[in-house]
Design a protein around this motif. Structure first.
Motif: not given
Ligand code: ADP
Length: 216
Positions: A9, A31, A35-36, A52, A56-57, A64, A85, A88, A92, A159, A170
């Motif tokens: 991150p 991703t 999700l956001r 979640i 930061g999990s 996904i 992203g 992960r 996956q 964020r 994270r």
């Molecule tokens: P960063 O890489 O800066 O932590 P991201 O924007 O990529 O932030 O992801 C933010 C959050 O979205 C992650 O902490 C996780 O909860 C979720 N997330 C994103 N991509 C995935 C993925 N491929 N699998 C599981 N969770 C994910």
């Protein structure tokens, strides 16, 4: 051609992906952004994953995988994707290979942006995103000004997961779950190492040369 941007991150994946799609005919799939959006729009999925993301999990692989299937089955993205992203974790990554085969696409390269922990924490604590144009700025390293940003400062937001406590979690999740994927891609001969500590423009030049050579 499909590309994975890999790194912890705050490595600069989103910033580089934004630059890449302005020059190359590729679509960015973050991703995290997808999700956001669900969380902001308070969809059923968004309500389920809000806490979640805030802690930061990782959200579950099923969620996904469904997002990725939607993208890979969309003809307008066919074989022109840059992933930020994702994947992960190793499951996956393995599933991604199967999906790419199913949708008759292939992975061209994995660009690993290497940055140390201290720098990513500082970058994350300074990160700001514009809710209007989607651009990413940084209070410490790349502040938004009237020259580089036309929307105005009122659209800049932080964020909710960009705080000191969550970033440590994270980063640990990255080390435990995500970093092991690198070996997988190394064995497949897809890995390119990039110095993520360099200037944004210099990193972009390096990445552009790699992408241009893949296009040739
Ligand atoms: P960063 O890489 O800066 O932590 P991201 O924007 O990529 O932030 O992801 C933010 C959050 O979205 C992650 O902490 C996780 O909860 C979720 N997330 C994103 N991509 C995935 C993925 N491929 N699998 C599981 N969770 C994910």
């Amino acid at each position: 051609m499909n590309i994975i941007l890999f790194g912890p991150p705050g490595a600069g994946k989103g910033t580089q992906a934004d630059n890449i799609i302005r020059i190359f005919n590729l679509h960015k799939i973050s991703t995290g952004d997808l999700l956001r959006n669900e969380v902001n729009n308070k969809t059923d999925l968004g309500i389920k994953i809000k806490s979640i993301i805030e802690e930061g999990s990782l959200v579950s692989d099923d969620i996904i995988n469904n997002l990725i299937i939607k993208i890979l089955s969309d003809k307008k993205f066919y074989n022109r994707l840059i992933f930020d992203g994702y994947p992960r974790n190793l499951d996956q990554a393995i599933n991604f290979d199967l999906l790419l085969k199913n949708y008759k696409q292939k992975m061209s390269c994995v660009l690993n942006l290497k940055v140390d922990k201290e720098l990513v924490i500082k970058r994350i604590l300074g990160r700001q995103t514009c809710t209007k144009c989607g651009f990413i700025f940084n209070e410490f390293f790349r502040p938004a000004t009237s020259q580089n940003h036309a929307c105005g400062n009122k659209f800049l937001v932080k964020r909710v997961d960009d705080n000191e406590k969550t970033i440590l979690h994270r980063y640990k999740t990255y080390l435990d779950r995500t970093l092991p994927i690198l070996d997988y891609y190394k064995k497949l001969n897809l890995l390119h190492e990039i110095n993520g500590k360099a200037e944004i423009g210099d990193i972009f030049k390096e990445i552009s040369t790699i992408i241009a050579s893949l296009e040739a």
